[in-house]
Design a protein around this motif. Sequence first.
Motif, short mmCIF file in Angstrom:
data_model
loop_
_atom_site.label_atom_id
_atom_site.label_comp_id
_atom_site.label_asym_id
_atom_site.label_seq_id
_atom_site.Cartn_x
_atom_site.Cartn_y
_atom_site.Cartn_z
N LYS A 219 44.23 71.49 1.79
CA LYS A 219 45.36 72.37 1.49
C LYS A 219 46.16 72.69 2.75
N ASP A 220 45.44 72.92 3.85
CA ASP A 220 46.11 73.21 5.12
C ASP A 220 46.93 71.99 5.59
N LEU A 221 46.35 70.80 5.42
CA LEU A 221 47.05 69.58 5.83
C LEU A 221 48.30 69.37 4.98
N GLU A 222 48.18 69.62 3.69
CA GLU A 222 49.34 69.47 2.80
C GLU A 222 50.43 70.47 3.15
N MET A 223 50.04 71.69 3.48
CA MET A 223 51.01 72.70 3.88
C MET A 223 51.69 72.30 5.19
N ARG A 224 50.91 71.73 6.11
CA ARG A 224 51.45 71.31 7.39
C ARG A 224 52.49 70.20 7.20
N GLU B 212 62.65 66.55 4.59
CA GLU B 212 62.68 66.68 3.13
C GLU B 212 62.63 65.33 2.43
N ILE B 213 63.08 64.28 3.10
CA ILE B 213 63.10 62.95 2.48
C ILE B 213 61.77 62.22 2.62
N ALA B 214 60.79 62.84 3.28
CA ALA B 214 59.47 62.24 3.41
C ALA B 214 58.75 62.26 2.06
N THR B 215 57.67 61.50 1.97
CA THR B 215 56.81 61.51 0.78
C THR B 215 55.63 62.42 1.06
N PHE B 216 55.49 63.47 0.28
CA PHE B 216 54.44 64.46 0.52
C PHE B 216 53.20 64.14 -0.31
N SER B 217 52.05 64.26 0.33
CA SER B 217 50.82 63.85 -0.34
C SER B 217 50.49 64.71 -1.55
N ASP B 218 50.88 65.99 -1.54
CA ASP B 218 50.58 66.83 -2.70
C ASP B 218 51.58 66.63 -3.84
N GLN B 219 52.54 65.73 -3.64
CA GLN B 219 53.49 65.39 -4.70
C GLN B 219 53.34 63.93 -5.14
N SER B 220 52.19 63.36 -4.83
CA SER B 220 51.93 61.96 -5.21
C SER B 220 52.02 61.80 -6.73
N LYS B 221 52.42 60.61 -7.16
CA LYS B 221 52.48 60.29 -8.59
C LYS B 221 51.10 60.04 -9.18
N GLY B 222 50.08 60.08 -8.33
CA GLY B 222 48.72 60.00 -8.83
C GLY B 222 48.12 58.61 -8.76
N ARG B 223 46.94 58.49 -9.37
CA ARG B 223 46.16 57.26 -9.34
C ARG B 223 46.04 56.68 -10.74
N LEU B 224 45.57 55.44 -10.81
CA LEU B 224 45.37 54.82 -12.12
C LEU B 224 44.33 55.58 -12.93
N ARG B 225 43.29 56.07 -12.25
CA ARG B 225 42.27 56.91 -12.88
C ARG B 225 42.30 58.28 -12.21
N PRO B 226 42.38 59.35 -12.99
CA PRO B 226 42.38 60.69 -12.39
C PRO B 226 41.11 60.94 -11.59
N GLU B 227 41.25 61.63 -10.46
CA GLU B 227 40.11 61.98 -9.61
C GLU B 227 40.26 63.41 -9.12
N GLU B 228 39.12 64.02 -8.84
CA GLU B 228 39.14 65.31 -8.16
C GLU B 228 39.60 65.11 -6.73
N PRO B 229 40.51 65.93 -6.21
CA PRO B 229 40.95 65.76 -4.82
C PRO B 229 39.82 66.02 -3.83
N CYS B 230 39.97 65.48 -2.64
CA CYS B 230 38.99 65.67 -1.57
C CYS B 230 39.20 67.03 -0.92
N ASP B 231 38.13 67.61 -0.41
CA ASP B 231 38.25 68.91 0.25
C ASP B 231 38.89 68.84 1.63
N VAL B 232 38.73 67.69 2.31
CA VAL B 232 39.15 67.64 3.71
C VAL B 232 40.25 66.61 3.99
N ARG B 233 40.54 65.72 3.05
CA ARG B 233 41.55 64.68 3.29
C ARG B 233 42.64 64.74 2.23
#
Length: 335
Positions: free
Chosen positions: A4-9, A16-37
Amino acid sequence: MIRKDLEMREHQTLREIATFSDQSKGRLRPEEPCDVRTDFQRDRDRILHSKSFRRLKHKTQVYIAPVGDHFRTRLTHTLEVSQIGRTIARALRLNEDLTEAIALAHDIGHTPFGHSGEKVINGISPYGFRHYEHSLRVVDHLEWHKDQIGLNLTQEVRDGILNHTGEKMASTLEGYIVKLADRIAYINHDIDDALRAGSLSKEDIPKDISAVLGDSCGHRIDTLIKDVISYSVDKDFVDLSPAIKKKMMDLREFMFENVYLDQRSKEQGERIQLLLTALYDYYIKNPKDMGEHMELYSEDEDIHRVVTDYVAGMTDQFAIERFKDLYLPDRIRKV
């Protein structure tokens, strides 16, 4: 959580034109996000730990089975693309993690023997063969992650892999950075290898190109990277300036005429045609000899699909050794 801290950073530091990891379109199979990456960091790590990535160290960039320790392989090319891409992304405040993940996987589906091998397999397989499409097939279907088929990468990384070459355009700026970094890397390190191999001399490179881009591999790469950054820093797209881009494309055309399509390459291509065609035909007739590779497929899978994947995944040396084992007589030794 650290993620969460990394995403906020990212939101605090990237444009603004960058691609933000917390706005990803996702994966082919849903997964629980990682705690540290972040999701893009996670993709990078999956690629690095894959068998297909490790095999790149024994796949041709330009020179097949070169004698010497300093010629590029597909792996060293990949690392150079990653370094160039990350430098550009960092300077332009775009997503460096996404850029790195795409760069590390962009050639993960390349055949043995470089583009010569790609041409051969494209000609003999009913599925055709384009390395950028096969790279996506590798990460989606031929690698494993946690006992499931496929690395299950984010859509942004998959898009960047598929659209890193030719006229195709990635949907993210980070994907386009990799497209530029790929060209900057291979044109210049292939010149370096051609000089080492004696295929070129420094005097062969057109003086009008050297006058603009520089007269050494390092100078040219430095010129091209800085031009991308200075030309793109205040724009909503990433590219080289028109004048520098023209000189880079002139240099690329020079390499095609004098290295990639020269007589030595044609002779190598004929030998690769013989070798890969023989291996392909053998495994069509003897599928059990592909061993555990067969476990990736259902019983009704087209054998041509299976063999195309298997031969494309070979390293140069493995292909050569299998050809020797199958088609050359054993040497007679005096006991």
